[in-house]
Motif scaffolding. Structure first.
Motif, short mmCIF file in Angstrom:
data_model
loop_
_atom_site.label_atom_id
_atom_site.label_comp_id
_atom_site.label_asym_id
_atom_site.label_seq_id
_atom_site.Cartn_x
_atom_site.Cartn_y
_atom_site.Cartn_z
N GLN A 26 0.87 13.10 5.37
CA GLN A 26 -0.10 12.50 4.64
C GLN A 26 -0.26 11.27 4.36
O GLN A 26 1.32 10.46 4.25
CB GLN A 26 -0.70 12.60 3.12
CG GLN A 26 -0.64 14.25 3.36
CD GLN A 26 -2.04 15.15 2.11
OE1 GLN A 26 -2.02 13.81 1.41
NE2 GLN A 26 -1.90 16.14 1.95
N ALA A 27 -0.90 10.04 4.84
CA ALA A 27 -0.96 8.72 4.40
C ALA A 27 -2.17 8.29 3.92
O ALA A 27 -2.63 8.36 3.27
CB ALA A 27 -0.32 8.11 6.20
N LEU A 41 3.64 5.89 2.01
CA LEU A 41 4.80 7.12 2.56
C LEU A 41 5.54 7.88 1.99
O LEU A 41 6.16 6.74 1.44
CB LEU A 41 4.57 7.38 4.30
CG LEU A 41 4.22 5.41 5.13
CD1 LEU A 41 4.61 5.52 6.66
CD2 LEU A 41 2.99 7.26 5.72
N SER A 42 5.81 8.78 2.29
CA SER A 42 6.33 9.07 1.85
C SER A 42 7.79 9.93 2.76
O SER A 42 8.93 9.76 2.58
CB SER A 42 6.61 11.01 1.01
OG SER A 42 5.89 11.42 0.14
N PRO A 80 2.50 9.97 -0.92
CA PRO A 80 1.82 11.45 -0.06
C PRO A 80 2.31 12.25 0.36
O PRO A 80 3.78 11.69 0.75
CB PRO A 80 0.74 10.95 0.88
CG PRO A 80 1.17 9.07 0.64
CD PRO A 80 2.35 8.75 -0.19
N HIS A 81 2.31 13.63 0.25
CA HIS A 81 3.30 14.32 0.68
C HIS A 81 3.34 13.76 2.23
O HIS A 81 2.70 13.87 3.28
CB HIS A 81 2.22 15.74 0.90
CG HIS A 81 3.17 17.00 1.49
ND1 HIS A 81 2.40 18.60 2.06
CD2 HIS A 81 4.51 17.37 1.20
CE1 HIS A 81 3.39 18.79 2.03
NE2 HIS A 81 4.61 18.42 1.74
N GLY A 161 -8.00 4.02 3.03
CA GLY A 161 -7.81 5.28 3.70
C GLY A 161 -6.97 6.32 3.45
O GLY A 161 -6.16 5.59 3.10
N ARG A 162 -7.52 7.21 3.79
CA ARG A 162 -6.57 8.64 3.21
C ARG A 162 -6.44 9.36 4.66
O ARG A 162 -7.38 9.24 5.97
CB ARG A 162 -7.18 9.72 2.80
CG ARG A 162 -7.59 9.55 1.29
CD ARG A 162 -8.49 10.02 0.88
NE ARG A 162 -10.13 9.94 1.37
CZ ARG A 162 -11.26 10.44 1.13
NH1 ARG A 162 -11.60 11.53 0.68
NH2 ARG A 162 -12.14 10.20 2.00
N GLY A 163 -5.12 9.44 5.67
CA GLY A 163 -5.13 10.28 5.97
C GLY A 163 -3.66 11.31 6.16
O GLY A 163 -3.17 11.71 5.56
N MET A 164 -3.97 12.11 7.23
CA MET A 164 -3.78 14.00 7.15
C MET A 164 -3.51 14.48 8.36
O MET A 164 -4.63 14.39 9.29
CB MET A 164 -4.81 14.51 5.70
CG MET A 164 -4.20 16.00 6.39
SD MET A 164 -2.88 16.28 4.93
CE MET A 164 -2.44 18.16 5.19
#
Lengths: 340, 160
Positions: A26-27, A41-42, A80-81, A161-164
């Protein structure tokens, strides 16, 4: 007793990432008040250049120069994961997440700019240098800096924004065992030329010619760097590296670089590397993972070249002089007893 | 245990410290003087990541006792850049994509500096010999060799 030459070929089909349990990344992307973009980011950059490539993906998607993107990596407590940087998955998995997050942030950015310019957001485009303009009327424009200020201080919007990206786990079909272990494969083919001294068992790799199919090379210089270094590492795996002791007791194992051998700068094979780009349907801008597969095909190619040179198949790595000599001795014994 | 005083010049600056007898130069540089450019890779003198220059000679700081450096002039990768301006060797490594994870680079550039200081236009064999004590896991060495040769080419152009 002689030095014999041989040529070996190998080709590989290498999956990007893994999905035996799902493989998510995820980002999150958000703008600062000055219109720079943060990507949270993780994921870890171990030196492969993940930060650079993620900057490029985010910048390309939002429509800003890469200098306007900052990558904040590797706080797994707060980020994020991400499953991690391994399995050749970074560019593909994390890149897809960053692209999706950046698309959402871009949409908000264009909506804010549309309100400021009193136009429709769908009529706007970015110029790539930090401005948003009306399509076909570039004189009507607003800088991303001003857009961000407006969002933060007047419009009460978060340009974010969310990214997955998640490849669902694939279970084997109970009848046939068929499954889909990966969605995206990189490919490579190697031709290795070797010399084998059948008196000492020593193998010298004269040259390796590598062709890699990488999807799209998002940063061609960094892709080449990875492939050149990986090619060297493949030869190293084939002929040199092992942590296993000769005797079956761990106390005989190597403890330092005197025993853990790798080719030094004086042992380099002539190396040629060709990149073929064939964009992946599900890769960010077509990219596939090239992390690990760059060091794989040299191993079977070298083993095949040794077979071509002296007629012995060695299936244990590394292919040390001792293993070559033992195989040659066994081969000669078999030939002699067969003749008798 | 009583501490002993040691004084030397580190990257042009006078340094003085009380150290434990037997402390390695590597640990004194990193832990007491804040110069973390030399890296502790193997800690037994086989990887070269800790390489520094002591009185003009390439030395392994993990195998050098700090107390033997009294009065010495020590150079590390941390002192190569002039402000934001990289040393030509560092710049060549950046331009040539000759480092990836970066762990070997501080030792590698010191080995290269000793070579180029003595021989501004070395042969490929000279370069191979000069970096043969420095292990690199990422690059396959060829980009490093090419980076050094590019510095030597620009050296010889300046000389003309």
């Amino acid at each position: 007793m002689a030095i014999k030459r041989g040529r070996g070929v190998a080709a590989i089909n290498y999956p990007t990432g893994m999905n035996l349990g799902g493989d998510p990344s995820q980002a999150l992307v958000h703008s600062t008040p000055t219109g720079n973009f943060m990507v949270s980011l993780s994921s870890v950059d171990l030196g492969q250049g993940l930060r650079q490539v993620m900057s490029q993906i985010c910048a390309e998607t939002i429509g800003v120069p890469t200098e306007m993107v900052h990558i904040d990596t590797a706080d797994t407590d707060t980020g994020p994961h991400c499953m991690g940087t391994f399995a050749s998955r970074g560019t593909h998995r994390i890149g897809n997440a960053v692209r999706q997050a950046a698309e959402e942030a871009r949409q908000v950015m264009l909506e804010v700019a549309a309100e400021e310019l009193e136009v429709n957001a769908s009529d706007l485009e970015t110029d790539g240098t930090g401005n948003i303009q009306v399509k076909g009327a570039p004189q009507k424009s607003i800088s991303i800096f001003d857009t961000a200020l407006a969002a933060h201080f007047r419009r009460g919007r978060s340009i974010s924004g969310r990214g997955m990206f998640l490849v669902q786990r694939s279970y084997p079909d109970t009848e046939t065992g068929a499954m889909k272990p990966a969605t995206c494969y990189a490919h490579a083919c190697v031709v290795a030329d070797v010399e084998v001294d059948d008196e000492t068992g020593e193998v010298t790799v004269l040259s390796v010619k590598n062709v890699y199919e990488v999807g799209r090379a998002l940063n061609p210089a960094m892709v080449e760097q990875q492939l050149v270094g990986g090619s060297w590492m493949g030869i190293s795996h084939a002929l040199y590296e092992t942590t296993e002791p000769y005797y079956p007791d761990r106390s005989h194992g190597g403890t330092d670089f005197i025993h853990y051998l790798m080719p030094g700068p004086g042992d380099l094979a002539e190396t040629e590397t060709i990149v073929i780009e064939r964009p992946a349907a599900d890769g960010p801008y077509g990219a596939k993972g090239v992390g690990e597969m760059c060091a794989n095909p040299q191993i079977p190619a070298v083993a095949n070249a040794i077979f071509d040179a002296v007629g012995v198949r060695i299936d244990t790595m590394p292919i040390t002089p001792e293993r070559v000599l033992r195989a040659l001795k066994a081969e000669r014994g078999a030939v002699q007893s067969g003749a008798a | 245990m009583a501490r002993i005083p040691v004084q030397f010049t580190l990257n042009g600056q006078e340094k003085a410290e009380f150290i434990e007898s037997g402390a390695t130069l590597l640990n004194v540089l990193r832990d007491r003087m804040g110069d973390t450019s030399p890296k502790g890779g193997c800690q037994q003198g086989t990887c070269g990541a800790c390489s520094v220059i002591i009185d003009g000679e390439l030395r392994l700081s993990c195998l050098t006792l700090a107390e033997t450096c009294e009065g010495a002039t020590i150079e590390t990768a941390g002192g190569l850049a002039n402000g934001s301006e990289l040393h030509p060797i560092q710049q060549a490594i950046v331009d040539g994509f000759a480092t990836q994870c970066g762990f070997c680079a501080p030792g590698m550039v010191m080995a290269i500096k000793v070579l180029l200081d003595a021989k501004p236009a070395p042969s490929r064999e000279d370069v191979v010999e000069a970096i043969s004590g420095n292990v690199c896991r990422c690059t396959g060495y060829e980009p490093i060799i090419q980076a050094v040769l590019s510095v030597s080419r620009s050296n010889s152009q300046q000389a003309v």
